[in-house]
Design a protein around this motif. Sequence first.
Motif, PDB file in Angstrom:
ATOM      1  N   PRO A 114      18.332 -11.350   9.565  1.00 55.69           N
ATOM      2  CA  PRO A 114      18.209 -11.836   8.187  1.00 55.69           C
ATOM      3  C   PRO A 114      18.013 -10.686   7.195  1.00 55.69           C
ATOM      4  O   PRO A 114      17.366  -9.695   7.507  1.00 55.69           O
ATOM      5  N   ASP A 115      18.575 -10.855   6.005  1.00 48.93           N
ATOM      6  CA  ASP A 115      18.481  -9.820   4.969  1.00 48.93           C
ATOM      7  C   ASP A 115      17.050  -9.498   4.597  1.00 48.93           C
ATOM      8  O   ASP A 115      16.724  -8.357   4.316  1.00 48.93           O
ATOM      9  N   TYR A 116      16.179 -10.503   4.567  1.00 46.25           N
ATOM     10  CA  TYR A 116      14.803 -10.254   4.161  1.00 46.25           C
ATOM     11  C   TYR A 116      14.047  -9.397   5.171  1.00 46.25           C
ATOM     12  O   TYR A 116      13.039  -8.801   4.820  1.00 46.25           O
ATOM     13  N   ILE A 117      14.545  -9.302   6.394  1.00 47.99           N
ATOM     14  CA  ILE A 117      13.950  -8.393   7.373  1.00 47.99           C
ATOM     15  C   ILE A 117      14.596  -7.011   7.244  1.00 47.99           C
ATOM     16  O   ILE A 117      13.908  -5.997   7.181  1.00 47.99           O
ATOM     17  N   LYS A 118      15.919  -6.967   7.184  1.00 51.02           N
ATOM     18  CA  LYS A 118      16.630  -5.689   7.073  1.00 51.02           C
ATOM     19  C   LYS A 118      16.274  -4.924   5.801  1.00 51.02           C
ATOM     20  O   LYS A 118      16.154  -3.708   5.812  1.00 51.02           O
ATOM     21  N   LYS A 119      16.089  -5.633   4.710  1.00 54.76           N
ATOM     22  CA  LYS A 119      15.859  -4.984   3.413  1.00 54.76           C
ATOM     23  C   LYS A 119      14.385  -4.785   3.083  1.00 54.76           C
ATOM     24  O   LYS A 119      14.064  -4.307   2.001  1.00 54.76           O
ATOM     25  N   PHE A 120      13.500  -5.163   4.002  1.00 51.28           N
ATOM     26  CA  PHE A 120      12.072  -4.980   3.768  1.00 51.28           C
ATOM     27  C   PHE A 120      11.781  -3.491   3.632  1.00 51.28           C
ATOM     28  O   PHE A 120      12.199  -2.685   4.445  1.00 51.28           O
ATOM     29  N   ARG A 121      11.045  -3.141   2.572  1.00 46.34           N
ATOM     30  CA  ARG A 121      10.711  -1.736   2.356  1.00 46.34           C
ATOM     31  C   ARG A 121       9.362  -1.652   1.682  1.00 46.34           C
ATOM     32  O   ARG A 121       9.094  -2.376   0.718  1.00 46.34           O
ATOM     33  N   PHE A 122       8.518  -0.776   2.202  1.00 40.36           N
ATOM     34  CA  PHE A 122       7.239  -0.522   1.552  1.00 40.36           C
ATOM     35  C   PHE A 122       6.922   0.957   1.695  1.00 40.36           C
ATOM     36  O   PHE A 122       6.913   1.493   2.799  1.00 40.36           O
ATOM     37  N   TYR A 123       6.683   1.596   0.573  1.00 41.02           N
ATOM     38  CA  TYR A 123       6.311   3.012   0.534  1.00 41.02           C
ATOM     39  C   TYR A 123       5.309   3.188  -0.589  1.00 41.02           C
ATOM     40  O   TYR A 123       5.490   2.650  -1.678  1.00 41.02           O
ATOM     41  N   ARG A 124       4.250   3.915  -0.317  1.00 37.66           N
ATOM     42  CA  ARG A 124       3.278   4.225  -1.364  1.00 37.66           C
ATOM     43  C   ARG A 124       2.837   5.664  -1.199  1.00 37.66           C
ATOM     44  O   ARG A 124       2.533   6.105  -0.100  1.00 37.66           O
ATOM     45  N   SER A 125       2.809   6.388  -2.304  1.00 42.01           N
ATOM     46  CA  SER A 125       2.281   7.746  -2.260  1.00 42.01           C
ATOM     47  C   SER A 125       1.003   7.791  -3.079  1.00 42.01           C
ATOM     48  O   SER A 125       0.854   7.073  -4.064  1.00 42.01           O
ATOM     49  N   TYR A 126       0.082   8.637  -2.645  1.00 45.09           N
ATOM     50  CA  TYR A 126      -1.190   8.806  -3.336  1.00 45.09           C
ATOM     51  C   TYR A 126      -1.162  10.134  -4.072  1.00 45.09           C
ATOM     52  O   TYR A 126      -0.879  11.171  -3.474  1.00 45.09           O
ATOM     53  N   ALA A 127      -1.456  10.109  -5.344  1.00 43.20           N
ATOM     54  CA  ALA A 127      -1.500  11.309  -6.186  1.00 43.20           C
ATOM     55  C   ALA A 127      -0.207  12.114  -6.060  1.00 43.20           C
ATOM     56  O   ALA A 127      -0.219  13.302  -5.771  1.00 43.20           O
ATOM     57  N   PHE A 128       0.924  11.428  -6.242  1.00 42.02           N
ATOM     58  CA  PHE A 128       2.247  12.041  -6.167  1.00 42.02           C
ATOM     59  C   PHE A 128       2.508  12.714  -4.815  1.00 42.02           C
ATOM     60  O   PHE A 128       3.245  13.693  -4.722  1.00 42.02           O
TER      61      PHE A 128
END
Length: 167
Positions: A114-128
């Motif tokens: 499913p697209d909602y699994i393939k396109k799942f993305r999470f990235y977070r940076s702290y203080a650039f």
Amino acid sequence: MNTKDFSRILTNKLLTSFDIEKNVDIEGMNFDFRGRYNEKITRYFAFKELTYESFESNEVILCKSYPEKITRRDIETLKGFIRKKCSLMAPPKSDHMSTCLTLILISEFEDGEPDYIKKFRFYRSYAFGFKGWVNCKLICVDPEKKRVATNREGRKELKFIQNILSP
């Protein structure tokens, strides 16, 4: 193979490298288990007290079983939870470099990937990025049909999961 067998085998394989906690509740969301791995590298001159460089990399695995099919709504709920509670799982510190958050969801899902699994993305940076970053892998497993669907980051773990599914 059913859900409990898969979860048990996965836990046993991870025990060599990860600290495993079963039946974990994180701010109201229940998980079957949480695995933690921490690697810290320190460089010093002559004595450990004269440290001039230090950084750590972490990996956190959260495993959750769903009694029914995984839906887009379940994935969005999980993403919202991660967005709010990310700093609990990967606290930003001066020597924190990276944290890899791996979500393993055990349940049925739609045919294909499913697209909602393939396109799942999470990235977070702290203080650039100076205080580190967090990347998220999503792995959905249907142990009864022996199928796996992942996002782009999760493809690195695909072979490991498939080896568990096919004894």
